[in-house]
Enzyme design. Structure first.
Site, PDB file in Angstrom:
ATOM      1  N   CYS A  51      69.132  54.378  45.556  1.00 61.45           N
ATOM      2  CA  CYS A  51      69.317  53.619  46.793  1.00 61.45           C
ATOM      3  C   CYS A  51      69.647  54.643  47.876  1.00 61.45           C
ATOM      4  O   CYS A  51      69.382  55.836  47.697  1.00 61.45           O
ATOM      5  CB  CYS A  51      70.365  52.530  46.663  1.00 61.45           C
ATOM      6  SG  CYS A  51      72.032  53.098  46.423  1.00 61.45           S
ATOM      7  N   CYS A  72      66.869  49.429  47.044  1.00 62.52           N
ATOM      8  CA  CYS A  72      67.034  49.162  48.475  1.00 62.52           C
ATOM      9  C   CYS A  72      66.251  47.927  48.893  1.00 62.52           C
ATOM     10  O   CYS A  72      65.164  47.675  48.404  1.00 62.52           O
ATOM     11  CB  CYS A  72      66.540  50.320  49.305  1.00 62.52           C
ATOM     12  SG  CYS A  72      66.439  51.850  48.404  1.00 62.52           S
ATOM     13  N   CYS A 130      63.834  53.335  51.604  1.00 63.38           N
ATOM     14  CA  CYS A 130      64.138  53.767  50.243  1.00 63.38           C
ATOM     15  C   CYS A 130      63.633  55.195  50.029  1.00 63.38           C
ATOM     16  O   CYS A 130      62.652  55.599  50.642  1.00 63.38           O
ATOM     17  CB  CYS A 130      63.446  52.840  49.270  1.00 63.38           C
ATOM     18  SG  CYS A 130      64.558  52.147  48.073  1.00 63.38           S
TER      19      CYS A 130
END
Lengths: 232, 197
Positions: free
Chosen positions: A94, A174, A179
């Site tokens: 993430c 994400c 991302c």
């Protein structure tokens, strides 16, 4: 004396009651006509629904057998099919590597076989793991208090070789933010889960909602990890 | 052979690895009817219910390696069924945070917790609830988790801790699900009371 509203809540949510509360409830039901009606309604409702579900869930042997045979046939076929790619590593990604991917790492290490190498990283590693991430995993009996946010390079450094290769399954968590990108030859799953830590809470009340948000995300990650079996 | 024993996940995993079809067939026969009844109770009909059961088994054998010895098979299978049902109905976990039924119930009481709008008399309610069609209509609006909570508790008579495991909720949350399910159904049936006359 308990209120009618409390009686309704107790009756419909089936809470465990102390002896005293039970007595209070009984007394209330004896005296209050409306709550008495409510109670009878629930009883009728339950018995009618039992009847209803008995009716809709009627099955016949042939139908069940047909499903059983299909399942067994499918099982024999898939087992022979060994071409499915098997991974040895997972990297959860993430942005800050402080909440979602850290929770995923902790949960996956707990839920999946110990032969799989599991790590997490972020494109812009934060300063520390979010305290609520630590807290909601603690509720699951998992301790991630020693985890630290890292970049992909940090992870590779830990193994003294690139962690990202064809044996590694990348899972990006994400949702709305950018991302981290990975090479096109790497297999990626995008889970698109919202960041439970964003934006930062302002007061106590929001803090409680925040905990719920973290729990929701934790449960969703857990659910998805449990469905990862086919990859390993 | 026909002994009704609850095999453990590790036994099934071993049978699966050794391609012991006989053993696997016994397991499949033990739970398929249960799953089909479950799918039908959740409101899936005919072919859709059959397909759902098949996909539950497919997932079961896909992920069983991760579950060695950890969960009872029945709980495990029901859990997969619920997750698949939620996916098919496109319900996400967030839907649990707020539910309009909470306000509907709250509005029937005054600030002191006394009834403002009393429940209809049991005999009139009884009349309305006799109709299976009305029940079906009212059930349509129930989210998977609420419907399942009700079914497992009131119909299957499972213990609360087991239902919590299947639905992946805390004991408190299960109480909330039951509260919402029952009050939704009750409100819905009550609304239809006057209409027939």
């Amino acid at each position: 004396m308990i209120s009618c509203r409390a009686v309704v809540e107790i009756l419909s949510s089936q809470q465990e009651l102390s002896f005293m509360k039970k007595m209070e409830l009984k007394l209330h039901l004896l005296m209050c006509r409306h709550c008495g009606s409510y109670f009878s309604q629930l009883k009728v409702l339950n018995s009618q629904l039992k009847k209803f579900f008995g009716e809709v869930s009627k099955t016949d042997t042939k139908r069940v057998e047909k499903i059983e045979n299909t399942v067994l046939e499918d099982l024999k076929n898939t087992n022979l099919n060994t071409t499915k790619k098997k991974f040895k590593k997972i990297l959860f990604l993430c942005v800050a590597n402080s909440a979602r991917s850290q929770m995923a790492e902790g949960l996956a290490k707990n839920l999946l076989s110990s032969s799989i190498q599991i790590e997490s990283a972020g494109s812009q590693p934060g300063a520390r793991v979010h305290t609520l991430a630590v807290e909601v995993l603690k509720e699951e009996g998992i301790d991630i208090s020693a985890y630290r946010p890292k970049s992909i390079l940090d992870v590779s450094a830990m193994y003294s070789e690139p962690f990202l290769d064809e044996n590694c399954l990348v899972i990006r968590l994400c949702a709305e933010e950018q991302c981290p990108l990975v090479d096109s030859n790497i297999e990626v799953l995008d889970w698109n889960l919202p960041d439970p830590a964003s934006p930062e809470p302002l007061d106590q009340v929001v803090q409680v909602d925040r905990l719920i948000a973290f729990r929701d995300i934790r449960n969703e990650i857990k659910r998805r990890i449990n469905l990862l079996g086919e990859f390993f | 052979m026909a002994l009704k024993k609850e095999s453990s996940t590790s036994e099934i995993l071993e049978a699966f690895r050794n391609q012991n079809w006989q053993e696997l067939e016994i397991t499949i026969k033990q739970y398929t009817e249960m799953l089909l009844k479950g799918a039908l109770s959740l409101g899936f009909k005919s072919q859709q219910a059959d397909d759902l059961v098949q996909s539950v088994w497919a997932t079961f054998f896909d992920v069983i390696g991760n579950f060695e010895g950890r969960s009872q098979i029945k709980t495990f299978l029901y859990g997969i069924l619920i997750n698949k049902a939620r996916e098919l109905r496109r319900e996400n976990i967030k839907s649990d945070a707020f539910d309009p039924i909470d306000d509907v119930v709250a509005n029937r009481f005054n600030p002191h917790g006394g009834w403002v709008q009393a429940p209809v008399a049991p005999d009139r309610f009884y009349e309305s609830v006799q109709s299976l069609q009305i029940i079906q209509d009212c059930l349509e609006h129930l989210p998977v988790s609420q419907r399942a909570a009700f079914c497992f508790r009131e119909v299957e008579d499972l213990e609360m801790p087991e239902i919590c495991k299947i639905l992946e909720v805390s004991n408190t949350n299960l109480g909330v699900l039951l509260f919402r399910a029952k009050n939704r159904l009750r409100e819905c049936i009550e609304k239809k009371v006057g209409r027939k006359a």
